[in-house]
Write an enzyme that holds these catalytic residues in place. Sequence first.
Site, mmCIF file in Angstrom:
data_model
loop_
_atom_site.group_PDB
_atom_site.id
_atom_site.type_symbol
_atom_site.label_atom_id
_atom_site.label_comp_id
_atom_site.label_asym_id
_atom_site.label_seq_id
_atom_site.Cartn_x
_atom_site.Cartn_y
_atom_site.Cartn_z
ATOM 1 N N CYS A 65 8.163 -9.258 -0.249
ATOM 2 C CA CYS A 65 7.414 -8.954 0.966
ATOM 3 C C CYS A 65 6.140 -9.782 0.905
ATOM 4 O O CYS A 65 5.931 -10.513 -0.064
ATOM 5 C CB CYS A 65 7.147 -7.460 1.129
HETATM 6 O O1 LIG Z 1 3.475 -7.037 2.212
HETATM 7 C C1 LIG Z 1 4.099 -6.249 2.856
HETATM 8 C C2 LIG Z 1 4.293 -4.843 2.406
HETATM 9 O O2 LIG Z 1 3.746 -4.626 1.141
HETATM 10 C C3 LIG Z 1 4.714 -6.623 4.152
HETATM 11 O O3 LIG Z 1 5.364 -7.840 4.030
HETATM 12 C C4 LIG Z 1 3.651 -6.687 5.217
HETATM 13 O O4 LIG Z 1 3.084 -5.414 5.371
HETATM 14 C C5 LIG Z 1 4.295 -7.144 6.515
HETATM 15 O O5 LIG Z 1 3.372 -7.057 7.492
HETATM 16 P P1 LIG Z 1 3.809 -7.241 9.031
HETATM 17 O O6 LIG Z 1 4.957 -6.332 9.279
HETATM 18 O O7 LIG Z 1 2.590 -6.840 9.754
HETATM 19 O O8 LIG Z 1 4.177 -8.677 9.179
#
Ligand SMILES: O=C(CO)[C@H](O)[C@H](O)COP(=O)(O)O
Length: 154
Positions: A65
Amino acid sequence: MRISVSSDMDEPVARSLVEELRRRGHEVCVYGALEPGADPQWAFCSEAAARDVPSGAADLAVVCCWTGTGASIAANKVPGVRAALCTDAYTAEGARRWNDANVLALSLRLTSEAVLKEILDAWFAAAPSEDTEDRQNVAHLGMLDAGRAPRSRG
Ligand SMILES: O=C(CO)[C@H](O)[C@H](O)COP(=O)(O)O
Protein backbone atom coordinates in the site's frame (compact mmCIF):
# COMPACT_ATOMS: atom_id res chain seq x y z
CA MET A 1 7.41 -20.55 -5.66
CA ARG A 2 3.71 -19.51 -5.68
CA ILE A 3 3.45 -15.89 -4.61
CA SER A 4 0.29 -13.83 -3.96
CA VAL A 5 0.72 -10.11 -4.51
CA SER A 6 -1.70 -7.36 -3.50
CA SER A 7 -1.73 -3.62 -3.92
CA ASP A 8 -4.46 -1.09 -3.30
CA MET A 9 -2.92 1.21 -5.91
CA ASP A 10 -1.95 0.56 -9.51
CA GLU A 11 1.52 2.05 -9.12
CA PRO A 12 4.50 1.37 -11.43
CA VAL A 13 6.49 -0.24 -8.62
CA ALA A 14 3.66 -2.69 -7.92
CA ARG A 15 3.61 -3.66 -11.60
CA SER A 16 7.41 -3.99 -11.54
CA LEU A 17 7.15 -6.25 -8.49
CA VAL A 18 4.85 -8.66 -10.34
CA GLU A 19 7.04 -8.57 -13.47
CA GLU A 20 10.22 -9.10 -11.45
CA LEU A 21 8.76 -12.06 -9.55
CA ARG A 22 7.58 -13.66 -12.81
CA ARG A 23 10.99 -12.96 -14.40
CA ARG A 24 12.55 -14.87 -11.49
CA GLY A 25 10.36 -17.84 -12.33
CA HIS A 26 7.68 -17.49 -9.66
CA GLU A 27 3.98 -18.17 -10.21
CA VAL A 28 2.21 -14.94 -9.25
CA CYS A 29 -1.44 -14.45 -8.27
CA VAL A 30 -2.58 -10.80 -8.04
CA TYR A 31 -5.15 -9.04 -5.84
CA GLY A 32 -6.53 -5.54 -5.45
CA ALA A 33 -5.69 -2.84 -7.96
CA LEU A 34 -3.54 -5.33 -9.87
CA GLU A 35 -6.57 -7.52 -10.55
CA PRO A 36 -9.18 -6.16 -13.00
CA GLY A 37 -12.53 -5.58 -11.27
CA ALA A 38 -11.33 -6.45 -7.74
CA ASP A 39 -11.79 -4.48 -4.52
CA PRO A 40 -8.72 -2.23 -4.21
CA GLN A 41 -9.12 -1.25 -0.54
CA TRP A 42 -5.91 -1.98 1.34
CA ALA A 43 -7.35 -3.95 4.26
CA PHE A 44 -9.33 -6.22 1.97
CA CYS A 45 -6.78 -7.00 -0.72
CA SER A 46 -3.92 -7.38 1.80
CA GLU A 47 -6.01 -9.82 3.83
CA ALA A 48 -6.89 -11.81 0.69
CA ALA A 49 -3.28 -12.17 -0.40
CA ALA A 50 -2.04 -12.94 3.12
CA ARG A 51 -4.69 -15.65 3.62
CA ASP A 52 -3.14 -17.60 0.76
CA VAL A 53 -0.07 -18.32 2.90
CA PRO A 54 -1.59 -20.18 5.89
CA SER A 55 -4.16 -21.78 3.58
CA GLY A 56 -1.32 -23.26 1.53
CA ALA A 57 -2.47 -21.61 -1.72
CA ALA A 58 0.79 -19.63 -1.79
CA ASP A 59 4.29 -20.01 -0.37
CA LEU A 60 4.66 -16.27 0.15
CA ALA A 61 2.60 -13.09 -0.10
CA VAL A 62 3.76 -9.59 -0.86
CA VAL A 63 1.30 -6.93 0.27
CA CYS A 64 1.63 -3.30 -0.80
CA CYS A 65 0.00 0.00 0.00
CA TRP A 66 1.18 3.60 -0.19
CA THR A 67 2.85 3.56 3.24
CA GLY A 68 3.05 -0.22 3.69
CA THR A 69 1.61 0.14 7.17
CA GLY A 70 -2.03 -0.68 6.44
CA ALA A 71 -1.07 -3.65 4.29
CA SER A 72 1.21 -5.07 7.01
CA ILE A 73 -1.36 -4.48 9.77
CA ALA A 74 -4.09 -6.23 7.76
CA ALA A 75 -1.85 -9.16 6.84
CA ASN A 76 -0.78 -9.63 10.45
CA LYS A 77 -4.42 -10.05 11.52
CA VAL A 78 -4.48 -13.34 9.60
CA PRO A 79 -3.56 -16.25 11.92
CA GLY A 80 -0.30 -17.87 10.88
CA VAL A 81 0.95 -14.79 9.08
CA ARG A 82 4.18 -13.05 10.07
CA ALA A 83 4.22 -9.97 7.87
CA ALA A 84 7.22 -7.65 7.87
CA LEU A 85 7.26 -4.14 6.46
CA CYS A 86 10.62 -3.85 4.73
CA THR A 87 12.10 -0.66 3.33
CA ASP A 88 15.61 -1.96 2.68
CA ALA A 89 17.58 -5.14 2.07
CA TYR A 90 18.97 -5.39 5.59
CA THR A 91 15.48 -5.34 7.09
CA ALA A 92 14.28 -7.91 4.55
CA GLU A 93 17.15 -10.26 5.41
CA GLY A 94 16.49 -9.87 9.13
CA ALA A 95 12.78 -10.41 8.66
CA ARG A 96 13.46 -13.78 7.08
CA ARG A 97 16.31 -14.72 9.40
CA TRP A 98 15.03 -13.63 12.80
CA ASN A 99 11.28 -13.35 12.32
CA ASP A 100 10.77 -16.21 9.83
CA ALA A 101 8.50 -13.72 8.07
CA ASN A 102 6.19 -15.32 5.53
CA VAL A 103 4.63 -12.13 4.16
CA LEU A 104 6.61 -9.19 2.81
CA ALA A 105 4.94 -5.79 3.13
CA LEU A 106 6.14 -2.93 0.94
CA SER A 107 5.58 0.81 0.83
CA LEU A 108 4.75 1.97 -2.68
CA ARG A 109 5.91 5.44 -1.67
CA LEU A 110 9.34 4.48 -0.35
CA THR A 111 10.34 1.56 -2.56
CA SER A 112 12.28 2.52 -5.66
CA GLU A 113 12.78 0.01 -8.49
CA ALA A 114 16.40 -0.49 -7.40
CA VAL A 115 15.52 -0.98 -3.73
CA LEU A 116 12.72 -3.36 -4.71
CA LYS A 117 15.26 -5.67 -6.38
CA GLU A 118 17.63 -5.41 -3.41
CA ILE A 119 14.78 -6.30 -1.03
CA LEU A 120 13.77 -9.30 -3.16
CA ASP A 121 17.39 -10.50 -3.47
CA ALA A 122 17.85 -10.29 0.31
CA TRP A 123 14.49 -11.89 1.08
CA PHE A 124 15.03 -14.91 -1.15
CA ALA A 125 18.68 -15.38 -0.14
CA ALA A 126 18.00 -15.51 3.60
CA ALA A 127 16.79 -18.51 5.57
CA PRO A 128 15.14 -18.67 9.00
CA SER A 129 17.60 -18.88 11.88
CA GLU A 130 18.01 -22.19 13.72
CA ASP A 131 19.03 -20.36 16.90
CA THR A 132 17.01 -21.60 19.90
CA GLU A 133 15.92 -18.14 21.03
CA ASP A 134 14.89 -17.15 17.52
CA ARG A 135 12.78 -20.32 17.24
CA GLN A 136 11.26 -19.61 20.69
CA ASN A 137 10.31 -16.11 19.59
CA VAL A 138 8.67 -17.35 16.41
CA ALA A 139 6.90 -20.13 18.34
CA HIS A 140 5.61 -17.46 20.73
CA LEU A 141 4.01 -15.65 17.78
CA GLY A 142 2.21 -18.86 16.90
CA MET A 143 0.95 -19.15 20.47
CA LEU A 144 -0.26 -15.54 20.37
CA ASP A 145 -2.16 -16.34 17.17
CA ALA A 146 -3.75 -19.34 18.84
CA GLY A 147 -4.59 -17.42 22.04
CA ARG A 148 -2.44 -19.87 23.99
CA ALA A 149 0.55 -17.69 24.78
CA PRO A 150 1.85 -17.89 28.35
CA ARG A 151 2.01 -14.61 30.22
CA SER A 152 4.76 -12.47 28.72
CA ARG A 153 8.13 -12.51 30.49
CA GLY A 154 8.30 -8.81 29.62
O1 LIG B 1 -1.05 3.54 2.67
C1 LIG B 1 -2.18 3.16 2.67
C2 LIG B 1 -2.79 2.48 3.84
O2 LIG B 1 -1.86 2.27 4.86
C3 LIG B 1 -3.06 3.36 1.49
O3 LIG B 1 -2.38 3.01 0.33
C4 LIG B 1 -3.50 4.80 1.43
O4 LIG B 1 -4.26 5.09 2.57
C5 LIG B 1 -4.34 5.00 0.17
O5 LIG B 1 -4.85 6.24 0.20
P1 LIG B 1 -5.98 6.67 -0.87
O6 LIG B 1 -7.04 5.63 -0.84
O7 LIG B 1 -6.43 7.97 -0.34
O8 LIG B 1 -5.28 6.74 -2.18
